[in-house]
Write an enzyme that holds these catalytic residues in place. Structure first.
Site, short mmCIF file in Angstrom:
data_model
loop_
_atom_site.label_atom_id
_atom_site.label_comp_id
_atom_site.label_asym_id
_atom_site.label_seq_id
_atom_site.Cartn_x
_atom_site.Cartn_y
_atom_site.Cartn_z
N GLU A 160 0.57 -1.63 -0.31
CA GLU A 160 0.19 0.40 0.02
C GLU A 160 0.64 1.34 0.05
OE1 GLU A 160 -3.94 -1.58 1.76
OE2 GLU A 160 -3.08 -0.02 3.01
N GLU A 375 -5.76 -8.43 0.43
CA GLU A 375 -6.93 -7.84 1.28
C GLU A 375 -8.03 -8.17 1.62
OE1 GLU A 375 -5.50 -5.38 3.95
OE2 GLU A 375 -2.39 -5.41 3.68
#
EC number: 3.2.1.85
Length: 468
Positions: A160, A375
Protein backbone atom coordinates in the site's frame (compact mmCIF):
# COMPACT_ATOMS: atom_id res chain seq x y z
CA UNK A 1 -26.88 -19.99 -8.81
CA UNK A 2 -23.93 -20.85 -6.57
CA UNK A 3 -20.68 -19.41 -7.89
CA UNK A 4 -17.32 -21.14 -7.59
CA UNK A 5 -13.58 -20.48 -7.70
CA UNK A 6 -10.81 -22.39 -9.53
CA UNK A 7 -9.31 -25.59 -8.11
CA UNK A 8 -5.79 -24.11 -7.83
CA UNK A 9 -7.03 -21.00 -6.01
CA UNK A 10 -5.17 -19.72 -2.93
CA UNK A 11 -7.49 -19.26 0.05
CA UNK A 12 -5.24 -17.14 2.20
CA UNK A 13 -5.14 -15.18 5.43
CA UNK A 14 -3.23 -11.92 5.77
CA UNK A 15 -1.09 -10.50 8.58
CA UNK A 16 1.57 -7.79 8.93
CA UNK A 17 4.63 -7.70 11.17
CA UNK A 18 3.86 -4.61 13.25
CA UNK A 19 0.16 -5.39 13.55
CA UNK A 20 0.65 -9.00 14.65
CA UNK A 21 4.10 -9.73 16.07
CA UNK A 22 4.29 -7.63 19.21
CA UNK A 23 7.81 -8.05 20.68
CA UNK A 24 8.53 -4.53 19.45
CA UNK A 25 11.93 -4.32 21.19
CA UNK A 26 12.70 -8.03 21.60
CA UNK A 27 15.86 -9.79 20.37
CA UNK A 28 17.53 -6.69 18.98
CA UNK A 29 14.64 -5.24 16.96
CA UNK A 30 15.23 -1.59 16.20
CA UNK A 31 12.59 1.10 16.79
CA UNK A 32 10.10 2.20 14.15
CA UNK A 33 8.38 5.60 13.96
CA UNK A 34 5.09 4.05 15.08
CA UNK A 35 6.48 3.16 18.54
CA UNK A 36 6.68 6.73 19.80
CA UNK A 37 3.88 8.02 17.56
CA UNK A 38 1.35 5.67 19.14
CA UNK A 39 2.54 6.54 22.65
CA UNK A 40 2.19 10.25 21.92
CA UNK A 41 -1.05 10.28 19.92
CA UNK A 42 -3.20 7.21 20.54
CA UNK A 43 -4.82 5.23 23.35
CA UNK A 44 -3.00 1.97 22.53
CA UNK A 45 0.36 0.58 21.39
CA UNK A 46 1.45 -2.39 19.24
CA UNK A 47 2.61 -4.30 22.31
CA UNK A 48 1.89 -7.20 22.43
CA UNK A 49 -0.56 -7.07 19.46
CA UNK A 50 -1.35 -10.73 18.65
CA UNK A 51 2.06 -11.89 19.96
CA UNK A 52 2.65 -13.60 16.60
CA UNK A 53 6.38 -13.45 17.42
CA UNK A 54 5.78 -16.24 19.93
CA UNK A 55 2.38 -17.58 18.82
CA UNK A 56 3.03 -18.19 15.12
CA UNK A 57 3.09 -22.02 15.53
CA UNK A 58 -0.45 -21.82 16.98
CA UNK A 59 -1.69 -19.53 14.20
CA UNK A 60 -0.17 -21.67 11.44
CA UNK A 61 -1.63 -24.84 12.95
CA UNK A 62 -5.06 -23.15 12.94
CA UNK A 63 -4.49 -22.03 9.35
CA UNK A 64 -3.78 -25.61 8.29
CA UNK A 65 -6.78 -26.97 10.21
CA UNK A 66 -9.13 -24.43 8.63
CA UNK A 67 -8.06 -24.82 5.01
CA UNK A 68 -5.98 -21.64 4.76
CA UNK A 69 -3.27 -22.54 2.23
CA UNK A 70 -1.55 -19.15 1.92
CA UNK A 71 -0.47 -16.50 4.41
CA UNK A 72 0.65 -12.93 3.90
CA UNK A 73 3.54 -12.15 6.24
CA UNK A 74 5.72 -9.08 6.31
CA UNK A 75 9.33 -8.94 7.42
CA UNK A 76 10.00 -6.17 9.95
CA UNK A 77 12.86 -4.27 8.29
CA UNK A 78 14.15 -3.17 11.73
CA UNK A 79 14.38 -6.80 12.91
CA UNK A 80 16.89 -7.44 10.11
CA UNK A 81 18.64 -4.04 10.10
CA UNK A 82 17.81 -2.28 13.41
CA UNK A 83 18.72 1.14 11.98
CA UNK A 84 17.65 0.33 8.42
CA UNK A 85 21.16 -0.42 7.12
CA UNK A 86 24.60 -1.52 8.30
CA UNK A 87 24.71 -4.20 11.00
CA UNK A 88 22.49 -7.25 10.51
CA UNK A 89 20.61 -8.56 13.56
CA UNK A 90 21.10 -12.37 13.47
CA UNK A 91 18.22 -13.04 15.87
CA UNK A 92 15.82 -11.29 13.52
CA UNK A 93 17.09 -13.33 10.57
CA UNK A 94 16.72 -16.54 12.58
CA UNK A 95 13.13 -15.68 13.55
CA UNK A 96 12.03 -15.40 9.92
CA UNK A 97 13.81 -18.61 8.90
CA UNK A 98 11.93 -20.39 11.69
CA UNK A 99 8.64 -18.74 10.70
CA UNK A 100 8.96 -19.71 7.03
CA UNK A 101 9.92 -23.27 7.99
CA UNK A 102 6.76 -23.53 10.09
CA UNK A 103 4.70 -22.22 7.15
CA UNK A 104 6.03 -24.98 4.92
CA UNK A 105 5.60 -27.60 7.62
CA UNK A 106 1.91 -26.61 7.79
CA UNK A 107 1.50 -26.45 3.98
CA UNK A 108 0.69 -22.75 4.14
CA UNK A 109 2.50 -20.86 1.36
CA UNK A 110 4.10 -17.63 2.66
CA UNK A 111 3.63 -14.51 0.52
CA UNK A 112 6.24 -12.21 2.03
CA UNK A 113 6.18 -8.40 2.03
CA UNK A 114 9.38 -6.42 2.59
CA UNK A 115 7.75 -3.19 3.80
CA UNK A 116 4.34 -2.92 5.46
CA UNK A 117 4.16 0.65 6.91
CA UNK A 118 7.19 0.14 9.19
CA UNK A 119 10.29 1.99 7.99
CA UNK A 120 12.99 1.88 10.73
CA UNK A 121 12.82 5.01 12.89
CA UNK A 122 16.34 6.19 12.00
CA UNK A 123 15.34 6.40 8.32
CA UNK A 124 11.76 7.56 8.92
CA UNK A 125 12.86 10.57 10.98
CA UNK A 126 15.28 11.47 8.19
CA UNK A 127 12.46 11.96 5.66
CA UNK A 128 11.39 8.36 5.01
CA UNK A 129 10.94 7.88 1.25
CA UNK A 130 10.94 11.63 0.59
CA UNK A 131 14.68 11.26 1.16
CA UNK A 132 16.21 9.57 -1.88
CA UNK A 133 18.85 7.89 0.29
CA UNK A 134 16.01 5.68 1.51
CA UNK A 135 15.65 4.23 -2.00
CA UNK A 136 19.21 2.88 -1.73
CA UNK A 137 18.65 1.56 1.80
CA UNK A 138 15.47 -0.24 0.74
CA UNK A 139 17.07 -1.84 -2.32
CA UNK A 140 20.00 -3.04 -0.19
CA UNK A 141 17.60 -4.48 2.40
CA UNK A 142 15.63 -6.21 -0.37
CA UNK A 143 18.85 -7.64 -1.87
CA UNK A 144 19.82 -9.06 1.52
CA UNK A 145 16.42 -10.72 2.01
CA UNK A 146 16.27 -12.20 -1.50
CA UNK A 147 19.66 -13.85 -0.92
CA UNK A 148 19.06 -14.87 2.71
CA UNK A 149 15.58 -16.39 2.32
CA UNK A 150 15.55 -18.62 -0.78
CA UNK A 151 12.74 -20.60 0.87
CA UNK A 152 10.38 -17.70 0.02
CA UNK A 153 8.73 -18.19 -3.38
CA UNK A 154 6.47 -15.12 -3.45
CA UNK A 155 7.85 -11.67 -2.69
CA UNK A 156 6.06 -8.34 -2.45
CA UNK A 157 8.11 -5.15 -2.30
CA UNK A 158 5.62 -2.81 -0.63
CA UNK A 159 2.21 -2.95 0.95
CA UNK A 160 0.00 0.00 0.00
CA UNK A 161 2.26 2.76 -1.27
CA UNK A 162 -0.88 4.89 -1.72
CA UNK A 163 -2.11 4.82 1.89
CA UNK A 164 1.45 5.46 3.14
CA UNK A 165 1.64 8.78 1.28
CA UNK A 166 -1.99 9.46 2.15
CA UNK A 167 -1.63 8.58 5.85
CA UNK A 168 1.68 10.38 6.38
CA UNK A 169 1.14 13.59 4.40
CA UNK A 170 -2.56 14.06 3.53
CA UNK A 171 -4.79 12.72 6.32
CA UNK A 172 -1.93 12.87 8.82
CA UNK A 173 -2.96 9.82 10.84
CA UNK A 174 0.40 8.04 10.28
CA UNK A 175 3.76 9.38 11.50
CA UNK A 176 5.01 12.08 10.94
CA UNK A 177 1.38 13.31 10.97
CA UNK A 178 1.63 15.98 8.25
CA UNK A 179 -1.69 17.12 6.74
CA UNK A 180 -2.79 18.36 3.33
CA UNK A 181 0.63 18.34 1.62
CA UNK A 182 -0.21 16.91 -1.82
CA UNK A 183 3.30 17.42 -3.21
CA UNK A 184 4.72 15.18 -0.48
CA UNK A 185 2.00 12.60 -1.19
CA UNK A 186 2.97 12.32 -4.86
CA UNK A 187 6.72 12.47 -4.15
CA UNK A 188 6.40 9.66 -1.62
CA UNK A 189 4.38 7.59 -4.12
CA UNK A 190 6.97 8.22 -6.83
CA UNK A 191 10.09 7.49 -4.78
CA UNK A 192 8.55 4.31 -3.38
CA UNK A 193 7.62 3.16 -6.88
CA UNK A 194 11.22 3.76 -8.00
CA UNK A 195 12.35 1.66 -5.01
CA UNK A 196 9.90 -1.07 -6.03
CA UNK A 197 11.09 -1.03 -9.64
CA UNK A 198 14.75 -1.26 -8.69
CA UNK A 199 14.13 -4.16 -6.28
CA UNK A 200 12.12 -6.06 -8.93
CA UNK A 201 14.85 -5.53 -11.54
CA UNK A 202 17.50 -6.73 -9.09
CA UNK A 203 15.47 -9.85 -8.26
CA UNK A 204 15.11 -10.74 -11.94
CA UNK A 205 18.72 -9.89 -12.81
CA UNK A 206 19.93 -12.26 -10.09
CA UNK A 207 17.85 -15.07 -11.57
CA UNK A 208 15.99 -16.02 -8.40
CA UNK A 209 13.39 -18.71 -8.94
CA UNK A 210 10.37 -17.18 -7.19
CA UNK A 211 7.85 -14.51 -8.14
CA UNK A 212 7.76 -10.84 -7.23
CA UNK A 213 5.11 -8.15 -7.32
CA UNK A 214 3.60 -5.28 -5.36
CA UNK A 215 0.45 -4.78 -3.29
CA UNK A 216 -1.64 -1.69 -4.02
CA UNK A 217 -4.74 -0.51 -2.18
CA UNK A 218 -7.19 0.34 -4.96
CA UNK A 219 -10.42 1.92 -3.69
CA UNK A 220 -12.68 2.53 -6.69
CA UNK A 221 -13.77 6.15 -7.24
CA UNK A 222 -17.13 7.05 -8.78
CA UNK A 223 -18.79 10.37 -9.63
CA UNK A 224 -21.74 11.09 -7.34
CA UNK A 225 -23.69 12.23 -10.38
CA UNK A 226 -22.35 10.51 -13.52
CA UNK A 227 -24.25 13.06 -15.63
CA UNK A 228 -22.42 15.99 -14.04
CA UNK A 229 -19.02 16.60 -15.73
CA UNK A 230 -17.71 18.33 -12.58
CA UNK A 231 -18.42 15.23 -10.46
CA UNK A 232 -16.82 13.04 -13.14
CA UNK A 233 -13.73 15.27 -13.02
CA UNK A 234 -13.62 15.05 -9.20
CA UNK A 235 -13.68 11.24 -9.35
CA UNK A 236 -10.91 11.24 -11.99
CA UNK A 237 -8.65 13.49 -9.88
CA UNK A 238 -9.28 11.47 -6.72
CA UNK A 239 -8.48 8.31 -8.69
CA UNK A 240 -5.16 9.83 -9.84
CA UNK A 241 -4.14 10.54 -6.22
CA UNK A 242 -4.97 7.07 -4.93
CA UNK A 243 -4.73 4.71 -7.90
CA UNK A 244 -3.76 5.87 -11.37
CA UNK A 245 -0.46 7.60 -10.53
CA UNK A 246 0.84 4.43 -8.85
CA UNK A 247 -0.61 2.02 -11.43
CA UNK A 248 0.95 4.01 -14.28
CA UNK A 249 4.34 3.80 -12.56
CA UNK A 250 3.89 0.04 -12.04
CA UNK A 251 2.76 -0.99 -15.51
CA UNK A 252 3.46 1.86 -17.96
CA UNK A 253 6.89 2.80 -16.62
CA UNK A 254 5.89 6.47 -16.86
CA UNK A 255 2.91 8.71 -16.07
CA UNK A 256 0.36 9.11 -18.84
CA UNK A 257 -0.47 12.59 -20.14
CA UNK A 258 -3.86 12.42 -18.41
CA UNK A 259 -2.22 11.48 -15.10
CA UNK A 260 0.41 14.24 -15.30
CA UNK A 261 -2.19 16.84 -16.26
CA UNK A 262 -4.23 15.86 -13.20
CA UNK A 263 -1.20 15.97 -10.90
CA UNK A 264 -0.14 19.36 -12.27
CA UNK A 265 -3.65 20.74 -11.70
CA UNK A 266 -3.72 19.44 -8.11
CA UNK A 267 -0.28 20.93 -7.35
CA UNK A 268 -1.12 24.23 -9.05
CA UNK A 269 -4.12 24.59 -6.74
CA UNK A 270 -2.43 23.27 -3.59
CA UNK A 271 1.20 24.33 -4.12
CA UNK A 272 4.42 22.37 -4.39
CA UNK A 273 6.35 20.65 -7.17
CA UNK A 274 7.79 17.22 -7.83
CA UNK A 275 11.33 15.99 -8.36
CA UNK A 276 10.98 13.47 -11.21
CA UNK A 277 14.31 12.45 -12.77
CA UNK A 278 15.30 10.72 -16.00
CA UNK A 279 16.97 7.90 -14.06
CA UNK A 280 13.70 7.34 -12.15
CA UNK A 281 11.83 6.72 -15.38
CA UNK A 282 14.62 4.48 -16.65
CA UNK A 283 14.12 2.35 -13.51
CA UNK A 284 10.31 2.31 -13.88
CA UNK A 285 10.57 1.46 -17.58
CA UNK A 286 12.99 -1.41 -16.89
CA UNK A 287 10.61 -3.04 -14.39
CA UNK A 288 7.17 -2.44 -15.92
CA UNK A 289 6.94 -5.88 -17.57
CA UNK A 290 8.76 -7.79 -14.82
CA UNK A 291 6.00 -7.82 -12.17
CA UNK A 292 4.81 -11.42 -11.80
CA UNK A 293 1.63 -10.37 -10.04
CA UNK A 294 -0.36 -7.46 -8.67
CA UNK A 295 -1.81 -7.67 -5.18
CA UNK A 296 -5.03 -5.68 -4.79
CA UNK A 297 -6.19 -4.62 -1.34
CA UNK A 298 -9.84 -3.66 -1.60
CA UNK A 299 -12.22 -2.70 1.19
CA UNK A 300 -14.39 0.11 -0.15
CA UNK A 301 -15.28 2.56 -2.87
CA UNK A 302 -15.88 6.32 -2.71
CA UNK A 303 -18.23 8.71 -4.48
CA UNK A 304 -16.98 12.17 -5.38
CA UNK A 305 -18.73 15.50 -5.80
CA UNK A 306 -17.39 18.71 -7.27
CA UNK A 307 -16.00 21.00 -4.55
CA UNK A 308 -14.19 24.35 -4.59
CA UNK A 309 -13.62 25.11 -0.89
CA UNK A 310 -10.66 24.50 1.40
CA UNK A 311 -9.21 21.09 2.24
CA UNK A 312 -10.56 19.42 5.38
CA UNK A 313 -10.22 15.77 6.39
CA UNK A 314 -11.58 14.23 9.59
CA UNK A 315 -10.56 10.62 10.21
CA UNK A 316 -13.09 8.36 11.97
CA UNK A 317 -10.80 6.26 14.19
CA UNK A 318 -13.24 5.16 16.88
CA UNK A 319 -16.09 3.72 14.84
CA UNK A 320 -18.49 6.63 15.41
CA UNK A 321 -20.56 6.31 12.25
CA UNK A 322 -20.89 9.49 10.21
CA UNK A 323 -18.01 11.35 11.91
CA UNK A 324 -15.62 11.34 8.94
CA UNK A 325 -15.16 14.15 6.45
CA UNK A 326 -13.03 14.32 3.31
CA UNK A 327 -12.73 17.25 0.92
CA UNK A 328 -9.67 18.37 -1.04
CA UNK A 329 -9.23 21.78 -2.60
CA UNK A 330 -9.24 21.56 -6.39
CA UNK A 331 -10.18 17.87 -6.31
CA UNK A 332 -13.55 17.16 -4.75
CA UNK A 333 -15.56 16.04 -1.76
CA UNK A 334 -16.58 12.51 -0.80
CA UNK A 335 -20.29 11.97 -0.36
CA UNK A 336 -21.78 8.52 -0.06
CA UNK A 337 -25.07 7.54 -1.70
CA UNK A 338 -27.62 6.92 1.05
CA UNK A 339 -28.71 3.50 -0.27
CA UNK A 340 -25.23 1.91 -0.03
CA UNK A 341 -24.27 0.41 3.38
CA UNK A 342 -21.21 1.49 5.35
CA UNK A 343 -19.36 0.25 8.42
CA UNK A 344 -19.17 2.08 11.76
CA UNK A 345 -15.85 3.52 10.52
CA UNK A 346 -17.62 4.97 7.43
CA UNK A 347 -16.10 2.47 5.01
CA UNK A 348 -18.55 2.01 2.14
CA UNK A 349 -19.42 -1.63 1.42
CA UNK A 350 -19.59 -1.98 -2.36
CA UNK A 351 -18.42 -5.31 -3.85
CA UNK A 352 -19.08 -4.09 -7.41
CA UNK A 353 -16.13 -1.74 -6.88
CA UNK A 354 -13.80 -4.73 -6.64
CA UNK A 355 -15.10 -6.14 -9.92
CA UNK A 356 -14.76 -2.75 -11.62
CA UNK A 357 -11.20 -2.32 -10.33
CA UNK A 358 -10.09 -5.78 -11.51
CA UNK A 359 -11.57 -5.19 -14.96
CA UNK A 360 -9.95 -1.75 -15.10
CA UNK A 361 -6.53 -3.36 -14.55
CA UNK A 362 -7.25 -5.91 -17.29
CA UNK A 363 -8.28 -3.17 -19.74
CA UNK A 364 -5.83 -0.35 -18.94
CA UNK A 365 -2.75 -2.41 -18.00
CA UNK A 366 -2.85 -5.57 -20.13
CA UNK A 367 0.72 -6.49 -19.07
CA UNK A 368 -0.51 -7.22 -15.51
CA UNK A 369 -0.02 -11.07 -15.79
CA UNK A 370 -2.07 -12.07 -12.73
CA UNK A 371 -3.84 -10.72 -9.68
CA UNK A 372 -4.18 -11.79 -6.06
CA UNK A 373 -6.72 -10.09 -3.82
CA UNK A 374 -4.22 -9.58 -1.01
CA UNK A 375 -6.58 -7.95 1.50
CA UNK A 376 -10.35 -7.80 1.84
CA UNK A 377 -12.43 -8.13 4.96
CA UNK A 378 -14.80 -6.53 7.42
CA UNK A 379 -13.69 -4.57 10.47
CA UNK A 380 -16.26 -5.05 13.22
CA UNK A 381 -16.82 -4.61 16.95
CA UNK A 382 -17.04 -8.38 17.44
CA UNK A 383 -19.12 -9.77 20.30
CA UNK A 384 -17.42 -12.70 21.99
CA UNK A 385 -20.02 -15.21 23.27
CA UNK A 386 -19.86 -18.99 23.83
CA UNK A 387 -16.10 -18.87 23.11
CA UNK A 388 -16.76 -17.69 19.56
CA UNK A 389 -18.09 -14.80 17.47
CA UNK A 390 -21.24 -15.21 15.37
CA UNK A 391 -19.92 -12.93 12.63
CA UNK A 392 -22.58 -13.37 9.95
CA UNK A 393 -21.97 -9.82 8.74
CA UNK A 394 -18.33 -10.72 8.00
CA UNK A 395 -19.33 -13.92 6.17
CA UNK A 396 -21.84 -11.94 4.11
CA UNK A 397 -19.24 -9.27 3.26
CA UNK A 398 -16.61 -11.81 2.15
CA UNK A 399 -19.18 -13.87 0.22
CA UNK A 400 -20.34 -10.84 -1.78
CA UNK A 401 -16.76 -9.92 -2.68
CA UNK A 402 -15.86 -13.48 -3.67
CA UNK A 403 -18.92 -13.63 -5.92
CA UNK A 404 -17.83 -10.58 -7.95
CA UNK A 405 -14.28 -11.97 -8.00
CA UNK A 406 -15.70 -15.16 -9.52
CA UNK A 407 -17.53 -13.01 -12.10
CA UNK A 408 -14.27 -11.24 -12.98
CA UNK A 409 -12.57 -14.61 -13.59
CA UNK A 410 -15.45 -15.70 -15.82
CA UNK A 411 -15.07 -12.40 -17.69
CA UNK A 412 -11.41 -13.10 -18.44
CA UNK A 413 -9.42 -11.64 -15.54
CA UNK A 414 -6.58 -13.82 -14.25
CA UNK A 415 -7.17 -13.85 -10.48
CA UNK A 416 -5.29 -16.60 -8.63
CA UNK A 417 -6.06 -16.13 -4.95
CA UNK A 418 -7.79 -14.28 -2.12
CA UNK A 419 -6.36 -13.36 1.29
CA UNK A 420 -8.86 -12.40 3.96
CA UNK A 421 -7.79 -9.56 6.20
CA UNK A 422 -7.02 -10.89 8.65
CA UNK A 423 -6.02 -14.42 9.62
CA UNK A 424 -6.43 -13.71 13.34
CA UNK A 425 -7.40 -10.47 15.05
CA UNK A 426 -4.55 -7.95 14.92
CA UNK A 427 -4.00 -4.37 16.02
CA UNK A 428 -5.32 -1.75 13.60
CA UNK A 429 -2.99 1.22 12.89
CA UNK A 430 -5.35 4.11 13.57
CA UNK A 431 -8.19 2.20 15.29
CA UNK A 432 -6.42 0.11 17.92
CA UNK A 433 -7.87 -3.16 19.17
CA UNK A 434 -11.61 -2.45 18.97
CA UNK A 435 -11.78 -2.97 15.22
CA UNK A 436 -11.43 -6.71 14.58
CA UNK A 437 -11.07 -8.49 11.24
CA UNK A 438 -9.83 -12.00 12.00
CA UNK A 439 -11.14 -15.48 11.25
CA UNK A 440 -9.82 -16.26 14.73
CA UNK A 441 -10.76 -14.20 17.76
CA UNK A 442 -7.77 -13.18 19.89
CA UNK A 443 -8.22 -12.50 23.59
CA UNK A 444 -5.55 -9.80 23.83
CA UNK A 445 -5.24 -10.35 27.61
CA UNK A 446 -4.49 -14.10 27.45
CA UNK A 447 -3.47 -14.41 23.75
CA UNK A 448 -5.82 -17.39 23.39
CA UNK A 449 -7.28 -17.97 19.90
CA UNK A 450 -10.91 -18.95 19.21
CA UNK A 451 -12.34 -19.78 15.75
CA UNK A 452 -15.20 -17.49 14.74
CA UNK A 453 -18.19 -18.66 12.73
CA UNK A 454 -16.41 -17.19 9.68
CA UNK A 455 -13.46 -19.59 10.19
CA UNK A 456 -15.77 -22.60 9.84
CA UNK A 457 -17.39 -21.02 6.77
CA UNK A 458 -13.98 -20.27 5.21
CA UNK A 459 -12.84 -23.86 5.78
CA UNK A 460 -15.82 -25.20 3.83
CA UNK A 461 -15.19 -22.65 1.07
CA UNK A 462 -11.53 -23.73 0.77
CA UNK A 463 -12.50 -27.41 0.67
CA UNK A 464 -15.27 -27.06 -1.95
CA UNK A 465 -14.34 -23.84 -3.83
CA UNK A 466 -18.09 -23.16 -3.77
CA UNK A 467 -19.22 -19.72 -2.56
CA UNK A 468 -22.23 -20.62 -0.40
Amino acid sequence: MTKSLPKDFIFGGATAAYQAEGATHTDGKGPVAWDKYLEDNYWYTAEPASDFYHKYPVDLKLAEEYGVNGIRISIAWSRIFPTGYGEVNPKGVEFYHNLFAECHKRHVEPFVTLHHFDTPEALHSNGDFLNRENIEHFVNYAAFCFEEFPEVRYWTTFNEIGPIGDGQYLVGKFPPGIQYDLAKVFQSHHNMMVSHARAVKLYKDKGYKGEIGVVHALPTKYPYDPENPADVRAAELEDIIHNKFILDATYLGHYSDVTLAGVNHILKVNGGQLDLRDEDFAALEAAKDLNDFLGINYYMSDWMRDFDGETEIIHNGKGEKGSSKYQIKGVGRRESPTHIPKTDWDWIIYPQGLYDQIMRIKKDYPNYKKIYITENGLGYKDEFVDNTVYDDARIDYVKQHLEVLSDAIVDGANVKGYFIWSLMDVFSWSNGYEKRYGLFYVDFETQERYPKKSAHWYKKLAETQMIE
